[in-house]
Design a protein around this motif. Structure first.
Motif, PDB file in Angstrom:
ATOM      1  N   PHE A   1       0.828  -1.210   0.000  1.00 40.28           N
ATOM      2  CA  PHE A   1       0.000   0.000   0.000  1.00 40.28           C
ATOM      3  C   PHE A   1       0.865   1.264   0.000  1.00 40.28           C
ATOM      4  CE2 PHE A   1      -2.539  -3.390   1.838  1.00 40.28           C
ATOM      5  CZ  PHE A   1      -3.708  -3.294   1.105  1.00 40.28           C
ATOM      6  N   LYS A   2       2.088   1.140  -0.455  1.00 45.66           N
ATOM      7  CA  LYS A   2       3.014   2.271  -0.465  1.00 45.66           C
ATOM      8  C   LYS A   2       2.476   3.401  -1.342  1.00 45.66           C
ATOM      9  CE  LYS A   2       7.704   3.710  -1.304  1.00 45.66           C
ATOM     10  NZ  LYS A   2       9.035   3.390  -1.714  1.00 45.66           N
ATOM     11  N   GLY A   3       2.566   4.621  -0.828  1.00 46.32           N
ATOM     12  CA  GLY A   3       2.174   5.792  -1.605  1.00 46.32           C
ATOM     13  C   GLY A   3       0.678   6.003  -1.722  1.00 46.32           C
ATOM     14  N   CYS A   4      -0.106   5.267  -0.960  1.00 45.84           N
ATOM     15  CA  CYS A   4      -1.565   5.469  -0.952  1.00 45.84           C
ATOM     16  C   CYS A   4      -1.852   6.652  -0.029  1.00 45.84           C
ATOM     17  CB  CYS A   4      -2.290   4.214  -0.492  1.00 45.84           C
ATOM     18  SG  CYS A   4      -2.095   2.818  -1.607  1.00 45.84           S
ATOM     19  N   THR A   5      -1.674   7.839  -0.551  1.00 46.79           N
ATOM     20  CA  THR A   5      -1.658   9.051   0.266  1.00 46.79           C
ATOM     21  C   THR A   5      -2.981   9.384   0.943  1.00 46.79           C
ATOM     22  OG1 THR A   5      -2.075  10.339  -1.735  1.00 46.79           O
ATOM     23  CG2 THR A   5       0.230  10.087  -1.048  1.00 46.79           C
ATOM     24  N   ALA A   6      -4.093   8.842   0.480  1.00 51.02           N
ATOM     25  CA  ALA A   6      -5.389   9.096   1.110  1.00 51.02           C
ATOM     26  C   ALA A   6      -5.803   7.965   2.050  1.00 51.02           C
ATOM     27  CB  ALA A   6      -6.465   9.303   0.040  1.00 51.02           C
ATOM     28  N   LEU A   7      -5.060   6.867   2.051  1.00 50.55           N
ATOM     29  CA  LEU A   7      -5.428   5.692   2.842  1.00 50.55           C
ATOM     30  C   LEU A   7      -5.272   5.986   4.325  1.00 50.55           C
ATOM     31  CD1 LEU A   7      -6.350   2.741   2.855  1.00 50.55           C
ATOM     32  CD2 LEU A   7      -3.943   2.069   2.711  1.00 50.55           C
ATOM     33  N   ILE A   8      -6.399   6.026   5.028  1.00 51.01           N
ATOM     34  CA  ILE A   8      -6.423   6.361   6.448  1.00 51.01           C
ATOM     35  C   ILE A   8      -6.640   5.123   7.312  1.00 51.01           C
ATOM     36  CG2 ILE A   8      -7.718   7.619   8.228  1.00 51.01           C
ATOM     37  CD1 ILE A   8      -8.296   9.734   6.083  1.00 51.01           C
ATOM     38  N   SER A   9      -7.428   4.165   6.812  1.00 49.89           N
ATOM     39  CA  SER A   9      -7.843   3.042   7.632  1.00 49.89           C
ATOM     40  C   SER A   9      -7.729   1.727   6.865  1.00 49.89           C
ATOM     41  CB  SER A   9      -9.296   3.261   8.061  1.00 49.89           C
ATOM     42  OG  SER A   9      -9.826   2.140   8.705  1.00 49.89           O
ATOM     43  N   ILE A  10      -7.236   0.700   7.566  1.00 55.21           N
ATOM     44  CA  ILE A  10      -7.173  -0.635   6.977  1.00 55.21           C
ATOM     45  C   ILE A  10      -7.606  -1.650   8.032  1.00 55.21           C
ATOM     46  CG2 ILE A  10      -4.711  -0.923   7.505  1.00 55.21           C
ATOM     47  CD1 ILE A  10      -4.657  -2.548   4.752  1.00 55.21           C
ATOM     48  N   THR A  11      -8.401  -2.609   7.581  1.00 55.57           N
ATOM     49  CA  THR A  11      -8.835  -3.702   8.450  1.00 55.57           C
ATOM     50  C   THR A  11      -8.106  -4.965   8.006  1.00 55.57           C
ATOM     51  OG1 THR A  11     -10.994  -2.679   8.762  1.00 55.57           O
ATOM     52  CG2 THR A  11     -10.818  -5.033   9.266  1.00 55.57           C
ATOM     53  N   ILE A  12      -7.415  -5.581   8.946  1.00 52.74           N
ATOM     54  CA  ILE A  12      -6.597  -6.763   8.671  1.00 52.74           C
ATOM     55  C   ILE A  12      -7.151  -7.936   9.486  1.00 52.74           C
ATOM     56  CG2 ILE A  12      -4.276  -7.755   8.869  1.00 52.74           C
ATOM     57  CD1 ILE A  12      -3.167  -4.893   8.587  1.00 52.74           C
ATOM     58  N   PRO A  13      -7.391  -9.075   8.835  1.00 53.73           N
ATOM     59  CA  PRO A  13      -7.914 -10.238   9.564  1.00 53.73           C
ATOM     60  C   PRO A  13      -6.818 -10.970  10.329  1.00 53.73           C
ATOM     61  CG  PRO A  13      -7.553 -10.832   7.294  1.00 53.73           C
ATOM     62  CD  PRO A  13      -7.226  -9.364   7.406  1.00 53.73           C
ATOM     63  N   ASP A  14      -7.231 -11.780  11.297  1.00 53.86           N
ATOM     64  CA  ASP A  14      -6.254 -12.533  12.068  1.00 53.86           C
ATOM     65  C   ASP A  14      -5.663 -13.708  11.295  1.00 53.86           C
ATOM     66  OD1 ASP A  14      -8.511 -14.166  12.177  1.00 53.86           O
ATOM     67  OD2 ASP A  14      -8.141 -14.800  14.234  1.00 53.86           O
ATOM     68  N   SER A  15      -6.121 -13.912  10.065  1.00 56.63           N
ATOM     69  CA  SER A  15      -5.541 -14.957   9.209  1.00 56.63           C
ATOM     70  C   SER A  15      -4.168 -14.556   8.670  1.00 56.63           C
ATOM     71  CB  SER A  15      -6.478 -15.248   8.032  1.00 56.63           C
ATOM     72  OG  SER A  15      -6.692 -14.061   7.275  1.00 56.63           O
ATOM     73  N   VAL A  16      -3.858 -13.262   8.683  1.00 60.83           N
ATOM     74  CA  VAL A  16      -2.572 -12.778   8.168  1.00 60.83           C
ATOM     75  C   VAL A  16      -1.453 -13.271   9.068  1.00 60.83           C
ATOM     76  CG1 VAL A  16      -1.158 -10.718   7.741  1.00 60.83           C
ATOM     77  CG2 VAL A  16      -3.531 -10.793   6.966  1.00 60.83           C
ATOM     78  N   LYS A  17      -0.464 -13.917   8.459  1.00 61.90           N
ATOM     79  CA  LYS A  17       0.666 -14.492   9.193  1.00 61.90           C
ATOM     80  C   LYS A  17       1.982 -13.786   8.902  1.00 61.90           C
ATOM     81  CE  LYS A  17      -2.108 -17.495  10.882  1.00 61.90           C
ATOM     82  NZ  LYS A  17      -2.890 -16.949  11.974  1.00 61.90           N
TER      83      LYS A  17
END
Length: 142
Positions: free
Chosen positions: A63-79
């Motif tokens: 998500f590099k350079g996503c200058t407007a990205l304020i919020s991200i939801t990440i699941p607990d499946s991410v390892k």
């Protein structure tokens, strides 16, 4: 499509112009298991992203350079989370759908948060399917 012939990695946003995006868990019949290197690089219109529970890996600079990205939801499946994932983005809120101990167990590159400003992580504690009180942790890039 990944080498197993059953799963896929999101590698490019394409022509998507959404400001809020819920990445699908299945694309063209293939289960989405990873967000690849530079997948959303400089996608300047994105404000909020939800990663599906099928994803186990978020690649370098996803998500590099996503200058407007304020919020991200990440699941607990991410390892695993790669390097510079949110570098140059405006991420202030990371909602992790799991516990703080599950977040700490994720294999994170030592530079995963490099290039970020101050952000807060909210732990929903929903990893077991039972919602508990939200807790949070504030971290700042030094």
């Amino acid at each position: 499509m990944n080498a197993d012939g059953k799963t896929c990695t999101v590698t490019d946003i394409g022509t998507c112009t959404d400001t809020e995006l819920s990445i699908p868990s299945v694309i063209d019949g293939y289960q989405v298991t990873a967000i690849g290197y530079n997948a959303f690089w400089s996608c300047t219109q994105l404000v909020a992203v939800t990663v599906p529970p099928s994803v186990t890996e978020i690649g370098n600079m996803a998500f590099k350079g996503c200058t407007a990205l304020i919020s991200i939801t990440i699941p607990d499946s991410v390892k695993s989370i790669g390097a510079f994932v949110f570098s140059g983005s405006a991420v202030e809120i990371i909602q992790f759908n799991g516990t703080e101990s599950a977040w700490n167990a994720i294999a994170k590159d030592t530079m995963w948060s490099d290039g970020m400003g101050e952000y807060q992580i909210y732990f929903t504690g929903q990893s077991s399917g039972n919602e508990s009180s939200d807790t949070s942790d504030t971290t700042s890039e030094s």
